[in-house]
Design a protein around this motif. Structure first.
Motif, PDB file in Angstrom:
ATOM      1  N   ALA A 321       0.889  -1.109  -0.140  1.00 43.43           N
ATOM      2  CA  ALA A 321       0.108   0.014   0.097  1.00 43.43           C
ATOM      3  C   ALA A 321       0.928   1.447   0.035  1.00 43.43           C
ATOM      4  N   GLY A 322       0.299   2.225  -0.644  1.00 40.65           N
ATOM      5  CA  GLY A 322       1.221   3.520  -0.395  1.00 40.65           C
ATOM      6  C   GLY A 322       2.266   3.771  -1.703  1.00 40.65           C
ATOM      7  N   LYS A 323       2.186   2.852  -2.540  1.00 44.75           N
ATOM      8  CA  LYS A 323       3.276   3.216  -3.627  1.00 44.75           C
ATOM      9  C   LYS A 323       2.754   4.184  -4.625  1.00 44.75           C
ATOM     10  N   PRO A 324       3.637   4.900  -5.120  1.00 44.10           N
ATOM     11  CA  PRO A 324       3.008   6.253  -5.730  1.00 44.10           C
ATOM     12  C   PRO A 324       2.607   5.425  -7.210  1.00 44.10           C
ATOM     13  N   PRO A 325       1.849   6.236  -7.916  1.00 42.98           N
ATOM     14  CA  PRO A 325       1.425   5.464  -9.385  1.00 42.98           C
ATOM     15  C   PRO A 325       2.557   5.617 -10.235  1.00 42.98           C
ATOM     16  N   ALA A 326       2.609   4.393 -10.958  1.00 45.14           N
ATOM     17  CA  ALA A 326       3.402   4.206 -12.170  1.00 45.14           C
ATOM     18  C   ALA A 326       3.282   4.866 -13.209  1.00 45.14           C
ATOM     19  N   PRO A 327       4.038   5.129 -13.915  1.00 44.38           N
ATOM     20  CA  PRO A 327       3.925   6.059 -15.315  1.00 44.38           C
ATOM     21  C   PRO A 327       2.913   5.167 -16.235  1.00 44.38           C
ATOM     22  N   HIS A 328       2.189   5.721 -17.101  1.00 47.03           N
ATOM     23  CA  HIS A 328       1.322   4.816 -17.956  1.00 47.03           C
ATOM     24  C   HIS A 328       2.297   4.418 -19.105  1.00 47.03           C
ATOM     25  N   ILE A 329       3.097   5.482 -19.536  1.00 47.40           N
ATOM     26  CA  ILE A 329       3.872   5.263 -20.902  1.00 47.40           C
ATOM     27  C   ILE A 329       5.408   5.482 -20.538  1.00 47.40           C
ATOM     28  N   TYR A 330       6.330   4.858 -21.130  1.00 44.22           N
ATOM     29  CA  TYR A 330       7.896   4.903 -21.189  1.00 44.22           C
ATOM     30  C   TYR A 330       7.948   5.331 -22.591  1.00 44.22           C
ATOM     31  N   VAL A 331       8.770   6.134 -22.859  1.00 44.35           N
ATOM     32  CA  VAL A 331       8.925   6.525 -24.139  1.00 44.35           C
ATOM     33  C   VAL A 331      10.672   6.052 -24.387  1.00 44.35           C
ATOM     34  N   VAL A 332      10.868   5.219 -25.254  1.00 45.47           N
ATOM     35  CA  VAL A 332      12.377   4.572 -25.642  1.00 45.47           C
ATOM     36  C   VAL A 332      12.770   5.226 -26.829  1.00 45.47           C
ATOM     37  N   PHE A 339      15.382  11.742 -29.626  1.00 44.48           N
ATOM     38  CA  PHE A 339      14.855  12.384 -28.520  1.00 44.48           C
ATOM     39  C   PHE A 339      14.082  13.602 -28.863  1.00 44.48           C
ATOM     40  N   ALA A 340      14.335  14.282 -29.771  1.00 44.56           N
ATOM     41  CA  ALA A 340      13.736  15.545 -29.903  1.00 44.56           C
ATOM     42  C   ALA A 340      12.180  15.073 -30.424  1.00 44.56           C
ATOM     43  N   TYR A 341      12.255  14.145 -31.103  1.00 46.01           N
ATOM     44  CA  TYR A 341      11.038  13.520 -31.942  1.00 46.01           C
ATOM     45  C   TYR A 341      10.136  13.069 -30.646  1.00 46.01           C
ATOM     46  N   GLY A 342      10.661  12.047 -29.775  1.00 55.19           N
ATOM     47  CA  GLY A 342      10.090  11.468 -28.814  1.00 55.19           C
ATOM     48  C   GLY A 342       9.462  12.616 -27.812  1.00 55.19           C
ATOM     49  N   PHE A 343      10.325  13.495 -27.666  1.00 58.95           N
ATOM     50  CA  PHE A 343       9.919  14.734 -26.736  1.00 58.95           C
ATOM     51  C   PHE A 343       8.695  15.260 -27.043  1.00 58.95           C
ATOM     52  N   GLY A 344       8.349  15.328 -28.424  1.00 57.28           N
ATOM     53  CA  GLY A 344       7.120  15.975 -28.742  1.00 57.28           C
ATOM     54  C   GLY A 344       6.115  15.138 -28.763  1.00 57.28           C
ATOM     55  N   VAL A 345       6.203  13.679 -28.742  1.00 57.34           N
ATOM     56  CA  VAL A 345       5.379  12.346 -28.482  1.00 57.34           C
ATOM     57  C   VAL A 345       4.866  12.612 -27.211  1.00 57.34           C
ATOM     58  N   ALA A 346       5.866  12.626 -26.301  1.00 57.91           N
ATOM     59  CA  ALA A 346       5.598  12.511 -24.829  1.00 57.91           C
ATOM     60  C   ALA A 346       4.757  13.894 -24.458  1.00 57.91           C
ATOM     61  N   VAL A 357       7.074   8.768 -18.733  1.00 60.15           N
ATOM     62  CA  VAL A 357       8.727   8.939 -18.650  1.00 60.15           C
ATOM     63  C   VAL A 357       9.340   8.729 -19.956  1.00 60.15           C
ATOM     64  N   GLN A 358      10.326   9.773 -20.384  1.00 60.50           N
ATOM     65  CA  GLN A 358      10.978   9.357 -21.490  1.00 60.50           C
ATOM     66  C   GLN A 358      12.449   9.096 -21.025  1.00 60.50           C
ATOM     67  N   HIS A 359      12.961   8.202 -21.730  1.00 58.05           N
ATOM     68  CA  HIS A 359      14.301   7.831 -21.626  1.00 58.05           C
ATOM     69  C   HIS A 359      15.322   9.088 -21.935  1.00 58.05           C
ATOM     70  N   ALA A 360      16.097   9.222 -21.008  1.00 57.89           N
ATOM     71  CA  ALA A 360      17.111  10.253 -21.406  1.00 57.89           C
ATOM     72  C   ALA A 360      18.617   9.498 -21.377  1.00 57.89           C
ATOM     73  N   GLY A 361      19.594   9.798 -22.241  1.00 56.80           N
ATOM     74  CA  GLY A 361      20.853   9.411 -22.263  1.00 56.80           C
ATOM     75  C   GLY A 361      20.942   8.226 -23.187  1.00 56.80           C
ATOM     76  N   ASN A 373       9.893  -1.866 -18.572  1.00 54.40           N
ATOM     77  CA  ASN A 373       9.234  -2.751 -17.831  1.00 54.40           C
ATOM     78  C   ASN A 373       9.473  -2.623 -16.560  1.00 54.40           C
ATOM     79  N   ALA A 374      10.404  -2.346 -15.992  1.00 50.95           N
ATOM     80  CA  ALA A 374      10.690  -2.095 -14.514  1.00 50.95           C
ATOM     81  C   ALA A 374      10.014  -0.842 -14.014  1.00 50.95           C
ATOM     82  N   SER A 375       9.686   0.167 -14.797  1.00 54.18           N
ATOM     83  CA  SER A 375       9.029   1.318 -14.524  1.00 54.18           C
ATOM     84  C   SER A 375       7.388   1.153 -14.182  1.00 54.18           C
ATOM     85  N   GLY A 376       7.018  -0.028 -14.704  1.00 54.20           N
ATOM     86  CA  GLY A 376       5.629  -0.251 -14.331  1.00 54.20           C
ATOM     87  C   GLY A 376       4.592   0.200 -15.165  1.00 54.20           C
ATOM     88  N   ALA A 377       5.153   0.816 -16.273  1.00 52.63           N
ATOM     89  CA  ALA A 377       4.531   1.261 -17.442  1.00 52.63           C
ATOM     90  C   ALA A 377       3.633   0.229 -18.008  1.00 52.63           C
TER      91      ALA A 377
END
Ligand code: ATP
Ligand code: MG
Length: 427
Positions: A321-332, A339-346, A357-361, A373-377
């Motif tokens: 109980a009490g976990k914060p909500p996971a993201p709905h979507i993870y942008v790879v 990145f710039a293209y994904g940024f617009g989508v996100a 959550v958009q991946h950075a790096g 997968n690990a993010s719970g999205a």
């Protein structure tokens, strides 16, 4: 050089933990709004005299727990607030908050007490406080207790028991105090140093001593209940009837006096057995004398405060109980322009209300997918060089056995709407 560390008893709250705090805070604030309470914010620093007058000289807080200092520039004695009620009442008086009727308010934030740090006891800790200013009760006393029960339900917390007492009026307590002092004097050789001192300064506080020997002595002391007059008993009866109507169970604890001097009539604590010695998660009561005591026009009032650290520890103990909500979507995203293209989508999806959550790096697709997968999205949106070139986005539903899909960029929102429910609390 040794690295500098945080002050003892004052904790950092790192992002994993802070997410739980944010979740907790938003639940609490929703709940407060449901009952019509409005936020009041006061400074962390007040004149020391405020707490001396409000809390009382012969209390643990004023005797030994306050962070006080003298501000030489202004010749002022100042204190970091150890609790919130005194400041609320000060502010209500200062701004004539009750000029057009009673007010329901809440406050939140850090409090400071110089205690011995241990599990559930810190020098900087956090409270939510709820105050009903200008209400004589007992209806609003019952409201507070019912509210607490509703919050425990909402948070999924079980096994928090209610201890309740009525400590009467100041006059009734004065009579009782004299009797109690006589009783303690008779038993003085069985008291510890603390209790001996309290016997003189604040004998009621010997009733909630934690020393088993003192406990044994005061178990045989006269009961405050016997000193209550008709009005106090009627208040208590009406409160009990209201609690009964809402099926709220409680234990009458005639030794419960609470640490602060300002209480009268109703006092209560919510206690859990799952937190060791620091089991009280919430405490409060009526303080009809405080407005006048602080120089304001007399007004009845009642309130309570709960300790966030202890409630969060209890939530921890209760499991997931009490976990914060996971993201709905993870942008790879990986490759030239991705990145710039994904940024617009996100950003477009965030505007539509999704947590993204958009991946950075620079990281391989494979390891980005395992982060997704690990993010719970529920869904990964994939942007590589091909997608950028063709104005497309790939979509992989992470919790379903379906092949990856390729979407037109314009069709992303629709596809997400069809596959990812917005109202979802993962965890
Ligand atoms: P305790 O008996 O545990 O010292 P208290 O009676 O001093 O508590 P209150 O002044 O009534 O506590 O504060 C309300 C709530 O704030 C407590 O029930 C507890 O949950 C929390 N609290 C109080 N002091 C601390 C502390 N030093 N560290 C963490 N939480 C605290
Ligand atoms: Mg205390």
């Amino acid at each position: 050089m040794n690295p500098i560390q945080a002050v003892r008893g004052m904790n950092d709250i790192l992002p994993d933990e802070a997410e739980r705090w944010l979740w907790f805070e938003s639940e609490v604030q929703d709940w407060l709004a449901q009952y019509g309470y409005r936020n009041l914010r006061t400074p962390l620093v007040e004149n020391t005299q405020l707490f001396r007058r409000a809390i009382g000289e012969a209390t643990d807080i004023v005797e030994k727990e306050m962070y006080s200092w003298r501000d030489e520039l202004n010749s002022e004695e100042l204190t970091l607030r150890p609790e919130g009620t005194a400041s609320c009442v000060r502010a209500a008086i200062e701004h004539s908050l009750l000029h057009d009727g009673p007010k329901r308010v809440w406050y939140a934030g850090p409090m400071y007490r110089h205690e011995r740090p241990q599990k559930g006891r810190y020098r900087q800790f956090h409270q939510y406080g709820v105050e009903a200013l200008g209400y004589p009760g007992p209806d609003v006393d019952a409201e507070h207790i019912v509210m607490c029960a509703a919050l425990w339900r909402r948070l999924g917390l079980e096994g928090i028991r209610l201890e309740l007492n009525n400590i009467g009026s100041a006059e009734e307590r004065a009579k009782y105090r004299a009797e109690l002092r006589k009783f303690l004097l008779k038993n003085v050789d069985r008291l510890d140093e603390d209790a001996k001192r309290r016997m003189q300064t604040n004998p009621l506080r010997t009733l909630d001593s934690k020393n088993p020997l003192v406990k044994e002595v005061v178990a045989a002391a006269p009961s405050l209940m016997e000193f209550l007059g008709e009005a106090s008993l009627a208040h208590f009866d009406a409160l009990k009837a209201l609690l009964h109507s809402q099926k709220i169970e409680f234990k009458l604890n005639t030794r419960l006096v609470r640490g602060l001097d300002y209480y009268n009539l109703t006092v209560f604590e919510w206690v859990s057995d799952r937190l060791g010695a620091q089991g009280t998660v919430c405490g409060g009561g009526r303080y009809d004398g405080l407005f006048a005591q602080l120089g304001g026009k007399a007004a009845p009032a009642t309130g309570f405060a709960m300790g966030n650290e202890r409630l969060l520890a209890l939530l921890d103990e209760a499991g997931s109980a009490g976990k914060p909500p996971a993201p709905h979507i993870y942008v790879v995203c990986r490759g030239e322009g991705a990145f710039a293209y994904g940024f617009g989508v996100a950003e477009a999806l965030r505007k539509a209300g999704y947590r993204v959550v958009q991946h950075a790096g620079e990281t391989s697709f494979k390891s980005q997918m395992s982060r997704a997968n690990a993010s719970g999205a529920l869904c990964a949106l994939i942007v590589g060089e091909n997608e950028v070139k063709e104005n497309k986005v790939s979509m992989k539903l992470l919790r379903e056995e379906v092949p990856q899909m390729t979407l037109e960029r314009d069709g992303v929102l629709l596809a997400v709407r069809n596959n990812v429910p917005l109202a979802r609390r993962a965890g």
